[in-house]
Design a protein around this motif. Structure first.
Motif, mmCIF file in Angstrom:
data_model
loop_
_atom_site.group_PDB
_atom_site.id
_atom_site.type_symbol
_atom_site.label_atom_id
_atom_site.label_comp_id
_atom_site.label_asym_id
_atom_site.label_seq_id
_atom_site.Cartn_x
_atom_site.Cartn_y
_atom_site.Cartn_z
ATOM 1 N N ALA A 394 -18.046 -10.052 0.382
ATOM 2 C CA ALA A 394 -16.926 -9.715 -0.500
ATOM 3 C C ALA A 394 -15.917 -8.807 0.202
ATOM 4 N N VAL A 395 -16.411 -7.816 0.937
ATOM 5 C CA VAL A 395 -15.499 -6.919 1.658
ATOM 6 C C VAL A 395 -14.715 -7.704 2.709
ATOM 7 N N ILE A 396 -15.418 -8.542 3.467
ATOM 8 C CA ILE A 396 -14.752 -9.344 4.500
ATOM 9 C C ILE A 396 -13.708 -10.257 3.851
ATOM 10 N N GLY A 397 -14.076 -10.880 2.736
ATOM 11 C CA GLY A 397 -13.149 -11.774 2.057
ATOM 12 C C GLY A 397 -11.888 -11.063 1.612
ATOM 13 N N ASN A 398 -12.034 -9.856 1.097
ATOM 14 C CA ASN A 398 -10.861 -9.099 0.666
ATOM 15 C C ASN A 398 -10.013 -8.644 1.854
ATOM 16 N N CYS A 399 -10.662 -8.343 2.959
ATOM 17 C CA CYS A 399 -9.914 -7.982 4.167
ATOM 18 C C CYS A 399 -9.121 -9.170 4.716
ATOM 19 N N LEU A 400 -9.652 -10.367 4.532
ATOM 20 C CA LEU A 400 -9.002 -11.573 5.058
ATOM 21 C C LEU A 400 -7.776 -11.997 4.255
ATOM 22 N N TYR A 401 -7.687 -11.566 3.014
ATOM 23 C CA TYR A 401 -6.655 -12.072 2.110
ATOM 24 C C TYR A 401 -5.249 -11.843 2.677
ATOM 25 N N GLN A 402 -4.593 -12.962 3.053
ATOM 26 C CA GLN A 402 -3.221 -12.965 3.556
ATOM 27 C C GLN A 402 -3.021 -12.023 4.741
ATOM 28 N N ARG A 403 -4.044 -11.895 5.570
ATOM 29 C CA ARG A 403 -3.929 -11.093 6.797
ATOM 30 C C ARG A 403 -4.235 -12.007 7.988
ATOM 31 N N ARG A 404 -3.200 -12.502 8.588
ATOM 32 C CA ARG A 404 -3.355 -13.426 9.704
ATOM 33 C C ARG A 404 -4.106 -12.766 10.857
ATOM 34 N N SER A 405 -3.840 -11.505 11.091
ATOM 35 C CA SER A 405 -4.507 -10.828 12.202
ATOM 36 C C SER A 405 -6.018 -10.784 12.002
ATOM 37 N N VAL A 406 -6.457 -10.626 10.753
ATOM 38 C CA VAL A 406 -7.902 -10.584 10.474
ATOM 39 C C VAL A 406 -8.490 -11.985 10.587
ATOM 40 N N GLN A 407 -7.755 -12.986 10.112
ATOM 41 C CA GLN A 407 -8.210 -14.375 10.279
ATOM 42 C C GLN A 407 -8.464 -14.675 11.753
ATOM 43 N N ASP A 408 -7.498 -14.315 12.590
ATOM 44 C CA ASP A 408 -7.618 -14.594 14.026
ATOM 45 C C ASP A 408 -8.748 -13.790 14.657
#
Length: 490
Positions: A394-408
């Motif tokens: 859940a924490v990782i998912g929230n960090c990923l939300y609309q953050r391209r840098s985190v996706q990469d």
């Protein structure tokens, strides 16, 4: 205090009380007047007769002639009279009702068998008076802060927690002076004792949470308060540090309540970067205390202080990271989530997830020889409580939300497959599937490189799951190349 209402009670007071109540005994008079005072019109009528002044005079000058039952009845009448009736609240202050009530409380606390119910009623009367305004609040504060509040906070009874918290919260609300004192060392000592009491006996109303919300979220004094509720707190120096090598049950309780408050106030509270980084530090510290060798059989709270601190700080990190996304604050290295990420939050969580034994469905695939990590299954960590894996995801998912840098970053760290493995049901992690789908959705959204990374995976049974299909994706084997590819199933 005497066992009976003696003949020394002033006749003029008794005559007026008997006349207003149409009674012939003090016990009956107090009971009748209490019933009248339960309505606004009744309180107003009694205010016009100055009944509250009579009761205060009765208690002040003749408490030795009142048995415990009559004293409690008198306090109940005071409480009712001061419930929203301004004239009575003003008279209470003008007739030194605060000082009289304090004298009663001190006498009660000197008795061998403390009547916590009587203490509660006296505090409720003060709490009702405190609602009348700044003058009333200041009068109470001056006479009770900090020593009297501290003594009351140390009464380990649920009866005292709610009215005491109501008084403290009401007095500081809109009063910067009282708030500053409450957030100072003496005030935090009072709150820490209340928290210790609540952790032992519990609480009923919301006043305790409202008080903690101000102290821990609005004013970010959780670090000091957390240290003060330790079993072995630091000395009286102002620079309070956590000195114990473990967490106390009181500390775990405090973190659980703050986590609950944060979740309830997601839309109206903004936590500071300092608060968020402190929570991350607590989470890391708790990770070092927890034994990951046994699979937890309980959800939070588990009764294990280190595990509970680990779990509740993780849920707070989940909610903190959700706030930035909900407010449209994405791809901002200076927001709270950005600060957490720059402090290594993502690395920490991905490593924890890799070290955990996979979900049941993935373990079965591993046992069939379809996939195997570097670690032997016996060396993999277990979820210390039911839902631990879910909370990490859940924490990782929230960090990923609309953050391209985190996706990469997830892709570069080899985390795509790891996160896709979380889109399954798992009896040890309720709602893991739902959080996994949310996380993978955020991982793929608008990121062609991440989608291609899935297409380049070797096809193994756990990639194509019904849960992944719900994302509108599926992995197919390319007949020409013999390699898997990601396709839109729509």
């Amino acid at each position: 205090m005497g066992e009976n209402a003696g003949s020394s009670l002033p006749k003029d007071i008794l005559d007026q009380l008997f006349a207003y109540s149409r009674s012939t005994s003090l016990a009956d008079a107090l009971e009748v007047l209490a019933k009248i005072s339960r309505t606004a019109d009744g309180r107003a009528d009694l205010a016009s007769k100055s009944v509250i002044a009579l009761i205060l005079d009765l208690i002040q000058g003749h408490s030795g002639c009142l048995n415990s039952a009559l004293l409690v009845s008198s306090l109940k009448l005071l409480r009712s009279l001061c419930a929203g009736e301004v004239v009575n609240q003003d008279t209470f202050i003008e007739k030194n009702g605060v000082g009289i009530t304090l004298t009663v409380l001190r006498a009660l606390m000197r008795t061998p068998a403390l009547d916590c119910g009587a203490v509660r009623i006296a505090l409720q009367a003060l709490a009702n008076v405190s609602l009348a305004g700044e003058r009333h609040q200041q009068t109470i504060w001056v006479q009770f802060f900090p020593n009297e509040f501290l003594t009351l906070a140390r009464i380990r009874s649920q009866d005292t927690v709610d009215p005491l918290c109501m008084i403290l919260y009401t007095c500081q609300d809109g009063n910067p002076v009282c708030l500053a004192e409450l957030c100072g060392d003496h005030g935090l000592s009072v709150v820490s004792e209340i928290a210790r009491t609540a952790s032992i006996v519990g609480f009923r109303a919301e006043w305790f949470k409202l008080l903690l919300s101000v102290i821990c979220l609005d004013k970010a004094h959780l670090p000091t308060l957390f240290a003060k509720v330790a079993v072995a707190p630091a000395d009286d120096s102002k620079d309070v540090q956590m000195v114990c090598d473990e967490f106390s049950s009181e500390q775990a309780f405090l973190v659980s309540i703050v986590s609950e408050i944060l979740n309830e106030r997601l839309n109206d509270v903004t936590v500071s970067n300092e608060f968020a980084l402190y929570i991350l530090g607590l989470f890391r510290k708790a990770s070092g205390f927890v034994d990951f060798s046994e699979r937890g059989k309980l959800g939070l709270p588990t009764g294990s202080s280190p595990i509970d601190v680990l779990g509740y700080t993780l849920t707070m990190l989940r909610d903190i990271c959700a706030q930035d996304g909900a407010r449209g604050s994405t791809e901002n290295a200076q927001d709270t989530t950005g600060k957490l990420l720059s402090s290594g939050l993502l690395d920490w969580l991905l490593n924890l997830l890799r070290e955990l034994e996979p979900p049941t469905m993935i373990r079965k695939a591993i046992n069939q020889g379809q996939h195997q990590g570097n670690a032997d299954s016996e060396q993999l960590k277990q979820c210390p409580y039911k839902g631990f894996r879910r909370d990490i995801v859940a924490v990782i998912g929230n960090c990923l939300y609309q953050r391209r840098s985190v996706q990469d970053e997830v892709r570069c760290k080899g985390g795509v497959t790891l996160l896709m493995q979380q889109c399954v049901t798992d009896e040890d992690n309720p709602y893991l599937r739902e959080w996994g789908i949310w996380t993978v959705r955020n991982l793929f959204e608008g990121n062609a490189e991440n989608q291609q990374a899935v297409a380049e995976l070797e096809l193994w049974g756990t990639v194509n799951t019904p849960e992944i299909a719900e994302l509108g994706l599926r992995v197919e084997l390319d007949q020409k190349t013999g390699r898997p590819k990601l396709v839109n199933s729509a």
